[in-house]
Design an enzyme around this catalytic site. Structure first.
Site, PDB file in Angstrom:
ATOM      1  N   ASP A  87       0.813  -1.214   0.000  1.00  0.00           N
ATOM      2  CA  ASP A  87       0.000   0.000   0.000  1.00  0.00           C
ATOM      3  C   ASP A  87       0.849   1.268   0.000  1.00  0.00           C
ATOM      4  O   ASP A  87       2.076   1.213   0.169  1.00  0.00           O
ATOM      5  CB  ASP A  87      -0.944   0.006   1.228  1.00  0.00           C
ATOM      6  N   ASP A 146      -7.215  -2.677  14.242  1.00  0.00           N
ATOM      7  CA  ASP A 146      -8.617  -2.973  13.921  1.00  0.00           C
ATOM      8  C   ASP A 146      -8.748  -4.196  13.009  1.00  0.00           C
ATOM      9  O   ASP A 146      -9.824  -4.476  12.480  1.00  0.00           O
ATOM     10  CB  ASP A 146      -9.297  -1.740  13.288  1.00  0.00           C
ATOM     11  N   HIS A 195      -6.968  -4.675  10.161  1.00  0.00           N
ATOM     12  CA  HIS A 195      -6.704  -4.473   8.731  1.00  0.00           C
ATOM     13  C   HIS A 195      -5.412  -5.148   8.298  1.00  0.00           C
ATOM     14  O   HIS A 195      -4.480  -5.311   9.085  1.00  0.00           O
ATOM     15  CB  HIS A 195      -6.741  -2.980   8.348  1.00  0.00           C
ATOM     16  N   GLU A 213      -9.519  -1.879   5.514  1.00  0.00           N
ATOM     17  CA  GLU A 213     -10.162  -1.600   6.802  1.00  0.00           C
ATOM     18  C   GLU A 213     -11.380  -2.509   6.995  1.00  0.00           C
ATOM     19  O   GLU A 213     -11.884  -3.095   6.031  1.00  0.00           O
ATOM     20  CB  GLU A 213     -10.603  -0.128   6.836  1.00  0.00           C
TER      21      GLU A 213
HETATM   22  C1  GLP Z   1      -0.211   0.258   8.532  1.00  0.00           C
HETATM   23  C2  GLP Z   1       0.089  -0.596   7.305  1.00  0.00           C
HETATM   24  C3  GLP Z   1      -0.158  -2.061   7.564  1.00  0.00           C
HETATM   25  C4  GLP Z   1       0.493  -2.466   8.885  1.00  0.00           C
HETATM   26  C5  GLP Z   1      -0.106  -1.678  10.002  1.00  0.00           C
HETATM   27  C6  GLP Z   1       0.404  -2.085  11.372  1.00  0.00           C
HETATM   28  O1  GLP Z   1      -1.522   0.610   8.646  1.00  0.00           O
HETATM   29  N1  GLP Z   1      -0.674  -0.183   6.181  1.00  0.00           N
HETATM   30  O2  GLP Z   1       0.351  -2.821   6.488  1.00  0.00           O
HETATM   31  O3  GLP Z   1       0.330  -3.846   9.088  1.00  0.00           O
HETATM   32  O4  GLP Z   1       0.211  -0.325   9.757  1.00  0.00           O
HETATM   33  O5  GLP Z   1       1.503  -1.311  11.726  1.00  0.00           O
HETATM   34  P1  GLP Z   1       2.502  -1.672  12.901  1.00  0.00           P
HETATM   35  O6  GLP Z   1       3.300  -2.825  12.405  1.00  0.00           O
HETATM   36  O7  GLP Z   1       3.332  -0.440  13.060  1.00  0.00           O
HETATM   37  O8  GLP Z   1       1.690  -2.009  14.085  1.00  0.00           O
END
Ligand code: GLP
Length: 258
Positions: free
Chosen positions: A67, A136, A138, A143
């Site tokens: 993304d 959440d 995702h 989402e």
């Molecule tokens: C973002 C990314 C996700 C990732 C998520 C969790 O929203 N788009 O791909 O898994 O963050 O982030 P973290 O690993 O910092 O908890």
């Protein structure tokens, strides 16, 4: 789904990197699906170490990131292209032209999304998709409520995600509201998936995703439908799994040939 629980983030990162390294060694032209967020950083660090100290080469691989924020240029320090360069691409011998990250600066978003899907297909599909998980549920930026067969498209970030990701920006107001993300269906097309989650703050959503019902309200739960998923958890992220003793038992008694 194989659930592996290890005591520390470091041990998870080492095993995750080992899985990537075995794949890249056995198939030098591997197509990797990559994730951002804080979770995969230690895996990238270990892969960089293996590159520097053991000669692990990424020269023939191609990569597709999950993304990108809309409206952040590749040289913005909070863009995912920048993140990948900083933590991985600039530290290994990957061909920069074969590192694909959606371009969040284009005028025609829907054309960019279909081009992204076509590029993945043209490369023969993703061999291994690395994933983190949002609080959440995702995956990528899919989402809650995302179609479980969705493809790469524009999404609006949930307020919980904006709050979570604000830590990377100077101010919550600077977090873009929109992004381009691979769809849930795109992720499910990967030949194998490695989901990583660390820390107590992920324990709840990890338990719901792995042991709860499959629902679009928790996009990560759809991974239960995939035939080749490994979930790598530290003790804290695994602490709310009701069958964690069984998962540990399975892993410690795993036959060599399996
Ligand atoms: C973002 C990314 C996700 C990732 C998520 C969790 O929203 N788009 O791909 O898994 O963050 O982030 P973290 O690993 O910092 O908890």
């Amino acid at each position: 789904m194989e659930v592996i629980i290890l005591p520390s983030i470091e041990e998870c990162a080492n095993l995750g990197a080992c899985m990537v390294s075995e794949l890249v060694t056995s198939k030098p032209n591997t197509v990797l699906g990559l994730a951002t967020g804080s979770t995969p950083i230690p895996v990238y660090a270990e892969l960089v170490r293996l590159h520097n100290e053991s000669g692990l080469s990424f020269s023939k691989i191609k990569s597709f990131n999950l993304d990108e924020y809309i409206g952040l240029s590749p040289d913005h320090s909070c863009s995912y292209r920048y993140f990948m360069k900083e933590h991985f691409f600039d530290l290994i011998d990957i061909e920069q032209d074969f590192t694909y990250v959606p371009n969040g600066m284009v005028d025609d978003i829907s054309e960019e999304c279909s081009k992204y899907e076509s590029a993945i297909k043209k490369c023969g599909g993703i061999d291994l998709q690395i994933l983190g998980i949002g609080s959440d549920g995702h995956i990528g930026f899919n989402e809650p409520g995302s179609s479980l067969s969705s493809r790469t498209r524009i999404k609006t970030l949930a307020s919980e995600t904006i709050r979570d990701n604000a830590r990377f920006f100077d101010d919550e107001d600077e977090v873009p509201r929109h992004c381009i993300t691979m769809g849930v269906g795109t992720i499910l097309d990967a030949k194998s998936v490695l989901l990583l989650a660390f820390g107590e703050s992920k324990a709840d959503i990890v338990a719901k995703s792995i042991e709860g019902p499959i629902t679009s309200m928790i996009p990560a739960s759809v991974l239960q439908m995939h035939q080749n998923v490994t979930v790598l958890l530290d003790d804290k992220a695994a602490s709310k799994l009701s069958r964690r003793d069984y998962y540990r038992d399975v892993y410690s008694n795993k036959p060599d040939s399996y």
